[in-house]
Design an enzyme around this catalytic site. Structure first.
Site, PDB file in Angstrom:
ATOM      1  N   GLN A 178       3.118 -10.782   2.287  1.00 54.63           N
ATOM      2  CA  GLN A 178       2.572 -11.645   1.113  1.00 54.63           C
ATOM      3  C   GLN A 178       4.037 -12.105   0.481  1.00 54.63           C
ATOM      4  OE1 GLN A 178      -0.118  -9.359  -1.095  1.00 54.63           O
ATOM      5  NE2 GLN A 178      -1.473  -9.507   0.560  1.00 54.63           N
ATOM      6  N   HIS A 248       1.232  -7.076  -2.245  1.00 47.23           N
ATOM      7  CA  HIS A 248       0.992  -6.617  -3.734  1.00 47.23           C
ATOM      8  C   HIS A 248       2.398  -6.549  -4.579  1.00 47.23           C
ATOM      9  CE1 HIS A 248      -3.052  -4.452  -2.801  1.00 47.23           C
ATOM     10  NE2 HIS A 248      -2.982  -5.822  -2.122  1.00 47.23           N
ATOM     11  N   GLU A 342     -10.569  -8.924 -11.203  1.00 45.45           N
ATOM     12  CA  GLU A 342     -10.975  -8.941 -12.758  1.00 45.45           C
ATOM     13  C   GLU A 342      -9.981  -9.721 -13.625  1.00 45.45           C
ATOM     14  OE1 GLU A 342      -9.285  -4.636 -14.201  1.00 45.45           O
ATOM     15  OE2 GLU A 342     -10.994  -4.654 -12.842  1.00 45.45           O
ATOM     16  N   TYR A 352      -5.361  -0.394 -17.541  1.00 44.27           N
ATOM     17  CA  TYR A 352      -6.383  -1.096 -16.977  1.00 44.27           C
ATOM     18  C   TYR A 352      -7.106  -0.629 -15.864  1.00 44.27           C
ATOM     19  CZ  TYR A 352      -5.392  -4.650 -20.476  1.00 44.27           C
ATOM     20  OH  TYR A 352      -5.393  -4.955 -21.723  1.00 44.27           O
ATOM     21  N   TYR A 363     -11.479  -1.936   1.410  1.00 45.33           N
ATOM     22  CA  TYR A 363     -12.103  -3.156   2.420  1.00 45.33           C
ATOM     23  C   TYR A 363     -12.865  -2.825   3.497  1.00 45.33           C
ATOM     24  CZ  TYR A 363      -8.572  -6.132   0.190  1.00 45.33           C
ATOM     25  OH  TYR A 363      -7.752  -6.665  -0.706  1.00 45.33           O
TER      26      TYR A 363
END
Ligand code: HEC
Length: 473
Positions: A178, A248, A342, A352, A363
């Site tokens: 990513q 991430h 979210e 959070y 997953y």
């Protein structure tokens, strides 16, 4: 099939006269459309409408689309407007001429620009940039130029139809998984009036090419002789520790009304190590002065061992962030696992909850935790079940957008390949959701401009699309 000879003769005559007709027409320079075209258009669009033959039309190829484009112009693409200098008859003859030239290509058929019928509004979606690989982040310069990153490690400046590469990027961007070049932000120092461009990316470890971390640099914005470059590049922040994973990274950058820089950092796939520890940087949103130093009012300065840049913690992979135009709050959204993407409003020092509380599952479908709430941990403003693969987040503010759209959120969906509209009530509760631009491709980023412009960056398609509200007819 055989036709009697008498029937073929008239067809041949029509055919011949057609050829004679069209030949004389294109040579007939007195034709007003052709004359006007030669005078006003051919410098940019080529002789005899060359640019329009076999064209992939961006703004529609029906006569009314051409008239609109000629009249209003399209400054972003570099097309001047002629509405102030030409009358309706001249514009009409030009449109006729351009279409006549375009129709020489057999495949030509008039097409409308892409429009979207939403529940209460028609929107036009103009492709303003194409041919990109993986557009990831966007921001506007103070001169209205659009900066666009490609994850593959390129930064573009786009203005008036001209796309130029920005030079001076760091050479330790690792494009893998990513990771790659991610967000971009433009910022001008009010005191020195110097402008800087900030970039976030997956940064290679200096001595070990198996390790990477989310990095933040800035370079002074230099424009000279139509070349754009970042000068005096400095590294401001590295979300250590470096990790072996390639996912991430988070990476959204925003400047708050407090003059501080906010950077989201994902937990790098180490959910049990980073998000609930104040002693590491991944899985947090960090707050820095624009020069990278630590603000004196950050929340954890007095906690021994805590990273002083942390503003909020307990995050998984936040990839959407904007500053609310009326409240000044920083809003983010983050990817949940299976379920539980979210939206949060960041509050100083708040936790959070990831992975102690979540509305998502692994997953594989197995349980992460049954807890969705805990004292000392924030509840999201909204969560998506199932996950949409939320990336890119912004708010509609100003411009020609009708009242019902002002203050609406736009969130990108990587998984379902659309743009989501979220309508909030006065208590900031989501009361309506709607899919826009369905099947357009993986929506990666949304950027709004000062005059209500909305730009959407789409992976796969490799495009940047501009959304325009159309007045109700
Ligand atoms: C200064 C250069 C310039 C001049 C002069 C100019 N154009 Fe353009 N025009 C552009 C550019 C650049 C675009 C955007 C093309 C793109 O992004 O692919 C454009 C776009 C267009 C489009 C939309 C094409 C599409 O793909 O939807 C039309 C129609 C058009 N021009 C017609 C005209 C006509 C007719 C004239 C003369 C009255 C004219 N232009 C003069 C630069 C110019």
């Amino acid at each position: 099939m055989r036709y009697p000879a008498v029937l073929l003769i008239p067809i041949a005559v029509v055919g011949i006269s057609f050829f004679i007709g069209s030949d004389t027409q294109s040579d007939q320079t007195e034709e007003p459309g052709a004359v006007l075209y030669a005078e006003f258009c051919q410098d940019c669009h080529g002789t005899n409408g060359r640019d329009f033959v076999g064209r992939t039309w961006k703004l529609g190829s029906r006569k009314k689309d051409l008239l609109r484009v000629m009249e209003e112009g399209y400054p972003l693409l570099g097309m001047p407007g002629y509405g102030a200098t030409m009358g309706p008859e001249e514009l009409d003859s030009l449109a006729e001429y351009v279409l006549q030239q375009a129709q020489k290509e057999k495949r030509f058929y008039p097409t409308a620009p892409r429009t979207e019928e939403t529940s209460d509004l028609t929107i036009r979606a103009d492709v303003i940039m194409d041919g990109l690989e993986t557009p990831w982040g966007m921001d506007l310069t103070d001169q209205g130029g659009l900066l666009v990153t490609e994850r593959e490690g390129r930064l573009w400046h786009f203005q008036e139809g001209v796309q130029r590469v920005v030079k001076g990027l760091p050479d330790d961007i690792i494009v893998k998984g990513q990771g790659g070049l991610m967000d971009v932000a433009f910022w001008t120092d009010n005191k020195t009036l110097e402008s800087w461009v900030y970039l976030s990316y997956s940064k290679l470890h200096p001595d070990n090419d198996r390790l990477s971390a989310t990095g933040l640099i800035r370079g002074r914005w230099e424009v000279a002789d139509s070349t754009f470059r970042l000068a005096d590049v400095e590294t401001l922040f590295i979300a250590t520790p470096y990790e072996k994973t390639h996912h991430h990274y988070g990476s959204r950058i925003a400047f708050g009304p407090d003059g501080m820089l906010y950077l989201t950092c994902g937990e790098r796939g180490h959910r049990d190590t980073h998000p609930q520890s104040l002693e590491s940087r991944p899985g947090k949103v960090h707050r820095l002065h624009p020069d990278g130093t630590i603000p004196a009012d950050n929340p954890f300065l007095n906690i021994p061992g805590a990273e002083p840049s942390i503003w909020t913690w307990g995050h998984r992979n936040p990839q959407g962030m904007f500053v609310h135009p009326t409240t000044g709050e920083i809003w983010t959204h983050e990817h949940g696992p299976k379920g539980g993407d979210e939206i949060n409003i960041l509050r100083k020092g708040a936790n959070y909850g990831w992975p102690s509380i979540t509305f998502g599952r692994n997953y594989s479908g197995t349980i992460i935790t049954r807890d969705t709430a805990m004292t000392g941990m924030e509840q999201p403003l909204y969560y998506w079940l199932p996950s949409i693969g939320a990336c890119g987040l912004d708010i509609i503010d100003g411009g020609q957008w009708p009242k019902a759209w002002q203050g609406n959120l736009l969130a990108g969906s990587l998984s379902f390949e659309y743009l989501e509209r979220l309508v909030l009530d006065q208590d900031q509760k989501v009361i309506h959701r709607e899919n826009l631009l369905e099947d357009i491709g993986r929506v990666r980023d949304i950027c709004t401009g000062p005059n209500g412009d909305v730009f959407v960056a789409i992976e796969g398609a490799g495009t940047v699309v501009r959304l325009i509200p159309l007045p109700k007819l």
